[in-house]
Design an enzyme around this catalytic site. Structure first.
Site, PDB file in Angstrom:
ATOM      1  N   SER A 128      13.271   8.769 -11.781  1.00 25.36           N
ATOM      2  CA  SER A 128      12.296   8.350 -11.097  1.00 25.36           C
ATOM      3  C   SER A 128      11.285   9.026 -10.465  1.00 25.36           C
ATOM      4  O   SER A 128       9.963   8.913 -10.357  1.00 25.36           O
ATOM      5  CB  SER A 128      12.468   7.102 -10.175  1.00 25.36           C
ATOM      6  OG  SER A 128      13.379   7.856  -9.144  1.00 25.36           O
ATOM      7  N   GLU A 135       0.529  -1.302   1.528  1.00 26.69           N
ATOM      8  CA  GLU A 135       1.357  -0.848   2.531  1.00 26.69           C
ATOM      9  C   GLU A 135       2.466   0.359   2.041  1.00 26.69           C
ATOM     10  O   GLU A 135       2.621   0.563   0.857  1.00 26.69           O
ATOM     11  CB  GLU A 135       2.471  -2.151   2.688  1.00 26.69           C
ATOM     12  CG  GLU A 135       3.508  -2.154   2.001  1.00 26.69           C
ATOM     13  CD  GLU A 135       3.376  -2.308   0.576  1.00 26.69           C
ATOM     14  OE1 GLU A 135       2.267  -2.941   0.245  1.00 26.69           O
ATOM     15  OE2 GLU A 135       3.907  -2.091  -0.437  1.00 26.69           O
ATOM     16  N   LYS A 173       5.666   5.436  -9.627  1.00 31.90           N
ATOM     17  CA  LYS A 173       4.666   4.509  -8.953  1.00 31.90           C
ATOM     18  C   LYS A 173       3.384   4.646  -9.367  1.00 31.90           C
ATOM     19  O   LYS A 173       2.612   3.397  -9.585  1.00 31.90           O
ATOM     20  CB  LYS A 173       4.624   5.029  -7.304  1.00 31.90           C
ATOM     21  CG  LYS A 173       6.063   4.311  -6.763  1.00 31.90           C
ATOM     22  CD  LYS A 173       5.912   4.416  -5.341  1.00 31.90           C
ATOM     23  CE  LYS A 173       7.092   3.863  -4.603  1.00 31.90           C
ATOM     24  NZ  LYS A 173       8.345   4.680  -4.522  1.00 31.90           N
TER      25      LYS A 173
END
Ligand SMILES: *Cc1c(COP(=O)(O)O)cnc(C)c1O
Length: 599
Positions: free
Chosen positions: A583, A317, A295
């Site tokens: 990930s 968010e 991310k």
């Protein structure tokens, strides 16, 4: 091309190929171009080196140095030379000067060693003459290999080009008639030409897996937003490509990815896992990034963008808190105010991530409406943005939301497959694996992992969704299996919904996959069948997580364990190359692993 500013202007027109002449007798010779300028061209535009009777080994060096994806050979190169170059994985375009006397039979030896022919006007100077040849001689061309048309193509004769009725005409080479001086393109003139040519390119456009100018991927995408948000989103749409391909931006982005995030992330050959499954299994180690997942690639990109847009305040968010942490991190790094909206229930469930955000100076605002989870947090963030359009940038955490977010986030995450290609090449000699696997929540690590392989159809792409307790259990997040087309969070995609269009509450043990939709590009890849969408249950993913811990000493995030679990269901012929996107790391999931395995 050879002038950096001119190259950057051209990139915004999104041509299919950009050429660089590495032939020192040409007046367009690229003598001293900064390597990075060429490397920074997005990989959906094929960087093409043009050579005249150069040694194959020298050409291969250029390919490596500038990350070339195609080579155009303009001399009397043999078919053996073409083959040698083609074997490195680039496209080979072999040019021939054509006149009335041209014998098309001489092309026969090249049919198996080149991807395309290029037919140019025959001159002594190897092209760039500005002269056309009599296209009627192409009637004598009987092979099925597609070709580029070149030689004196300008605004005046494009109508005639459009009238050529030949499926093999694959591309047109726009060169000297569009120059203000050698190697300098007249961008306005090119724009007119491209607009004129787009209609005939329609068929190929529908085969493109990337976004079009209107923000659509086939039937999906767009910007379905309240009118109040229109100015913000429109401003972003107009500026994002210009900003992210500025050299200063790229320089700072790459520097932070290297020194702050720790990129390139390793590509690790998991030998014991490979032995178990009978394939060469590589793990792309996004789990080793700062903050523990992919991310951060996106939040670094967006914080640099926000700075350049003059924004002082960042909102985001978050569901499980991973994106909130990645956003709070880059805000601390840049000294910007950070407000993260999070469902009240999620705040209770994810106390450590809430503490991390607060420790880095972010304000965490509970969303107390509706189900008090991610969906409600997203609504609150949207409301905030509407009320603070001037000073605030909204960092969305996946390839979802209105255009240009899905495309922008995809570009920031595409570093994953960009690195994978050269890392594979180093390790195996080929840039191309047989399979690529990634888990899909909104789909950002998967798009990042797929991005640079989309146009290579022999690379099979597998996207793994969360089946929760089972696809038919009523407790699932397997969007493509259960969903229908509809609009969610600003774009048209596939989402889980009831008969009358109410979004269904998803379920997965893994918070990052617990999302009722997928990004619009995924919907397109699903519908066109370019990628295969499968699903894995909670139990299967936990087992895969335990297996990786015990065979390789790596504890994966439960999200990533979904991708790993699908290896169990695949059948390998032996010796195939597989890349799995790992990930994120499993530290955040320890409590869950402890509970399920009685640790
Ligand atoms: C957030 C997250 C995901 C899911 O998000 P995508 O946008 O689908 O990539 C997957 N893995 C990890 C480790 C995550 O934190």
């Amino acid at each position: 091309m050879k002038y950096p500013d001119n190259i950057r202007d051209l990139v915004l027109l999104n041509p299919d190929y950009i050429g660089f002449i590495f032939y020192d007798k040409s007046k367009r010779f690229v003598a001293e171009i900064d390597e990075q300028t060429i490397k920074d061209i997005p990989s959906c535009i094929k960087k093409t080196g043009v050579f005249v009777d150069e040694n194959a080994s020298v050409i291969l060096d250029y390919i490596k140095k500038y990350h070339l994806q195609a080579v155009q050979l303009h001399g009397s190169e043999t078919s053996d030379t073409c083959l040698k170059i083609a074997e490195s994985g680039v496209e080979v375009i072999k040019a021939f000067g054509v006149d009335e006397a041209f014998d098309f039979n001489q092309l026969l030896p090249y049919l198996d060693s080149v991807n395309y022919f290029l037919f140019d006007t025959k001159t002594k100077a190897h092209g760039g003459s500005g002269l056309t040849f009599n296209w009627q001689v192409l009637e004598k061309y009987t092979f099925s290999k597609p070709y580029f048309l070149s030689g004196g193509l300008g605004l005046e004769n494009l109508d005639k080009v459009l009238a050529i009725n030949d499926d093999r005409l694959y591309a047109v080479d726009l060169n000297s008639c569009f120059e203000s001086e050698p190697a300098k393109k007249d961008i306005e003139k090119l724009k007119l030409a491209i607009n004129k040519l787009r209609p005939i390119l329609k068929e190929t456009e529908s085969m493109s897996y990337n976004v079009n100018e209107k923000g659509y991927y086939g039937d999906f995408g767009g910007a379905y937003i309240p009118e109040m948000l229109y100015p913000n989103v429109e401003h972003l749409r107009k500026e994002y490509l210009k900003i992210i391909y500025e050299p200063k931006f790229q320089e700072e982005f790459n520097q932070l990815l290297k020194d702050y995030v720790g990129r390139p992330s390793p590509l690790f050959l998991a030998e014991r896992l490979s032995a178990k499954y009978g394939a060469k299994i590589y793990l792309k180690r996004e789990d080793l990034n700062h903050t523990g997942a992919h991310k951060i690639n996106n939040t670094i990109g967006q914080i640099l963008l926000a700075e350049r847009l003059g924004k002082k305040r960042i909102i985001a968010e978050t569901g499980a808190g991973q994106h909130g942490v990645a956003t709070a991190t880059v805000c601390a790094l840049k000294g910007l105010e950070c407000v993260v909206y999070m469902g009240e229930i999620d705040i209770e469930r994810q106390a450590p991530n809430v503490a991390r955000m607060k420790m880095m100076g972010a304000t965490v605002v509970p969303a107390i409406s509706g189900s008090k989870t991610l969906k409600d947090a997203t609504n609150e963030a949207m409301r905030d943005w509407i009320n603070n359009p001037e000073d605030t940038h909204y960092i969305i955490g996946s390839v979802v939301g209105p255009h240009p977010y899905p495309d922008m986030v995809a570009r920031f995450q595409s570093i994953i497959s960009e690195e994978t290609k050269w890392q594979l090449k180093e390790k195996t000699g080929s840039e191309y694996p047989d399979y690529v696997l990634a888990c899909v929540g909104g789909g950002s690590n998967a798009i990042g992992m797929f991005y640079n392989f989309l146009d290579d159809e022999h690379v099979k792409l597998i996207a793994v969704e969360a089946a929760g307790l089972g696809v038919d259990s009523g407790e699932s997040a397997a969007t493509t299996a259960l969903g229908r087309e509809g609009v969610l969070h600003g774009s048209r995609s596939i989402l889980m919904q009831t008969e009358d269009g109410q979004v269904t509450e998803p379920y997965s043990i893994s918070a990052g996959l617990d999302y009722p939709g997928i990004g619009p590009q995924h919907a397109h890849l699903f519908k066109t069948k370019r990628a295969q969408y499968v699903s894995i249950t909670d139990q299967e993913s936990l087992d895969a997580g335990l297996l990786l811990a015990q065979t390789e000493g790596i504890i994966p995030a439960i999200e990533s364990a979904h991708a790993l679990a699908y290896l169990e269901k695949m059948k390998f012929k032996g010796n195939e190359t597989v890349v799995v996107c790992l990930s994120g790391r499993g530290d955040k999931d320890l409590a869950t692993y402890m509970k399920y395995f009685n640790l």
